[in-house]
Design an enzyme around this catalytic site. Structure first.
Site, PDB file in Angstrom:
ATOM      1  CG  ASP A 245      -1.700  -1.260   1.430  1.00  0.00           C
ATOM      2  OD1 ASP A 245      -2.135  -1.833   0.415  1.00  0.00           O
ATOM      3  OD2 ASP A 245      -1.880  -1.678   2.585  1.00  0.00           O
TER       4      ASP A 245
ATOM      5  CD  GLU B  56      -8.895  -2.858  -1.001  1.00  0.00           C
ATOM      6  OE1 GLU B  56      -9.394  -2.956   0.139  1.00  0.00           O
ATOM      7  OE2 GLU B  56      -8.142  -3.731  -1.467  1.00  0.00           O
TER       8      GLU B  56
HETATM    9  O1  FUB Z   1      -3.185  -3.597   3.486  1.00  0.00           O
HETATM   10  C1  FUB Z   1      -4.493  -3.845   3.929  1.00  0.00           C
HETATM   11  C2  FUB Z   1      -5.485  -3.541   2.848  1.00  0.00           C
HETATM   12  O2  FUB Z   1      -5.210  -4.317   1.701  1.00  0.00           O
HETATM   13  C3  FUB Z   1      -5.452  -2.124   2.347  1.00  0.00           C
HETATM   14  O3  FUB Z   1      -6.045  -1.220   3.215  1.00  0.00           O
HETATM   15  C4  FUB Z   1      -6.132  -2.305   1.063  1.00  0.00           C
HETATM   16  O4  FUB Z   1      -6.036  -1.216   0.196  1.00  0.00           O
HETATM   17  C5  FUB Z   1      -5.475  -3.548   0.536  1.00  0.00           C
HETATM   18  O5  FUB Z   1      -4.255  -3.270  -0.091  1.00  0.00           O
END
Ligand code: FUB
Length: 376
Positions: A67, A275
């Site tokens: 991320d 997301e």
């Molecule tokens: O790293 C945890 C979660 O996985 C992140 O918040 C999302 O964007 C995905 O990458």
């Protein structure tokens, strides 16, 4: 039904990504640079499985990182990633095995230069309200202070967004005693416009809990998937106050439209928001990019205002190895770059490594699709 659907997808990885995960594991097992990384992963590869060739290399190999939120502060590139660990937490439908406990900051003079890991910048034990799972952070510099924005579940197991401050881009950061009032869900991204106004974008569906929110009301019983014909849940945006620690206005849902001006639908899984949103500006236009989650794409939409609406334009990056895909975009020394992650080092979906490659645009501002791996 719910359990099997989500387990197959968000938690365990599937299809091409899983197959390639095993193959990558084999291809990396002899790398001396990777010797400080934890042992290799379970392999789903067969002797005949195609070996992936990766477009770019992990930025660091001593720890697992994911991320990546990249920024240029004082001419230097700073990357604020998640710090993946194998916490021994069993997988569940909400991604409990993504059980990260601290953040490290990485930095480099320029892309391709030596990468420095500055060590622990913030530990979950120093966040008074935190329960578990420090997920994808972001950072901003304003008023002589560096602000680190982070999602973590509170003690009631509800994701909230926190803010921590430092006088240095590398920390250590000190967390505010409470989450940002009115904040929820995951994946904060801060963008400051030319007029000095900062905006906080956030949200992620399924394990990120965004579907559980109706305005300020939280309902833990809401199912992760919407009906296919429903308007897809949008990410959220709020203006930040001058002190960067609270919202200066209401939380708004960001609209993402198709080429006919209609909101994207929930069943449009190759285009709808999942997301990992990121806002950048290019030639006066606002580019909002994000992950499509279960279809594993990084895509983008363009608008005339920082709060949208944004019109879907296309794919930035095809699926990486691993289930999740998450990115950031910066300009440095006249070139544009995308920071992203995959699972090259481990082959495990929750033990990722951050990477960077150049982002190229056509003369009309549209973004060329990146292929992060090719089979050979
Ligand atoms: O790293 C945890 C979660 O996985 C992140 O918040 C999302 O964007 C995905 O990458």
């Amino acid at each position: 039904m719910l359990v099997s659907r989500l387990s197959k997808a968000y938690l365990l990885g599937f299809g091409l990504p899983l197959l390639l995960a095993g193959a990558a594991c084999q291809s990396n097992s002899s790398s001396s640079e990777a010797t400080t990384a934890p042992p290799a992963a379970d392999s789903a590869a067969t002797p005949t499985a195609a070996k992936p060739k990766f477009l770019s290399a992990p930025l660091v190999r001593d720890i697992y990182t994911a991320d990546p939120s990249a920024h240029v502060f004082g001419g230097r590139i700073y990357v604020y990633p998640s710090h993946d660990i194998d916490a021994g937490v069993p997988e569940d439908d909400n991604g409990a095995h993504f059980a990260m406990r601290d953040y490290h900051v990485l930095s480099m003079d320029s892309v391709g230069g030596r990468v420095t890991d500055h060590g622990v910048a913030l530990d979950i034990k120093d966040i008074p309200w935190a329960g578990r799972q420090l997920w994808a952070p972001d950072a901003e510099f304003k008023n002589g202070t560096y602000y680190l924005y982070f999602p973590v579940k509170d003690k009631q197991d509800v994701f909230r967004l926190g803010v921590a401050t430092s006088t240095a881009p590398t920390g250590p950061f000190k967390a505010d005693p409470q989450p940002i009032a009115g904040s929820y869900s995951i994946d904060p991204n801060v963008f400051t416009d030319a007029d000095g106004q900062s905006y906080l974008y956030f949200g992620g569906i399924w394990g990120g809990q965004l579907q559980r929110w109706r305005g300020a009301q939280y309902d833990s019983t809401v199912a992760p998937n919407q009906p296919a014909q429903a308007v897809a849940i949008g990410p959220r945006v709020a203006r930040l106050s001058k002190d960067m620690r609270s919202f200066a206005g209401p939380v708004q849902e960001v609209q993402i439209l198709d080429e006919n001006g209609k909101p994207l639908l929930a069943g449009d899984t190759k285009r709808r928001f999942f997301e990992g949103g990121w806002l950048h500006k290019y030639q006066g236009k606002y580019y909002y990019s994000y992950s499509t989650g279960d279809t594993h794409l990084l895509v983008y939409a363009v608008g005339d205002k920082p709060t949208g609406p944004f019109t879907y334009k296309g794919v930035i990056m095809n699926p990486v190895q691993g289930w999740t895909t998450h990115h950031s975009i910066i300009e440095h020394k006249g070139k544009w770059y995308i920071f992203y992650h995959d699972t090259e080092l481990s082959g495990k979906t929750h033990l990722r490594n951050v990477k960077v490659t150049e982002l190229k645009r056509r003369p009309d501002g549209s973004i060329e699709t990146i292929e992060p791996l090719v089979t050979q």
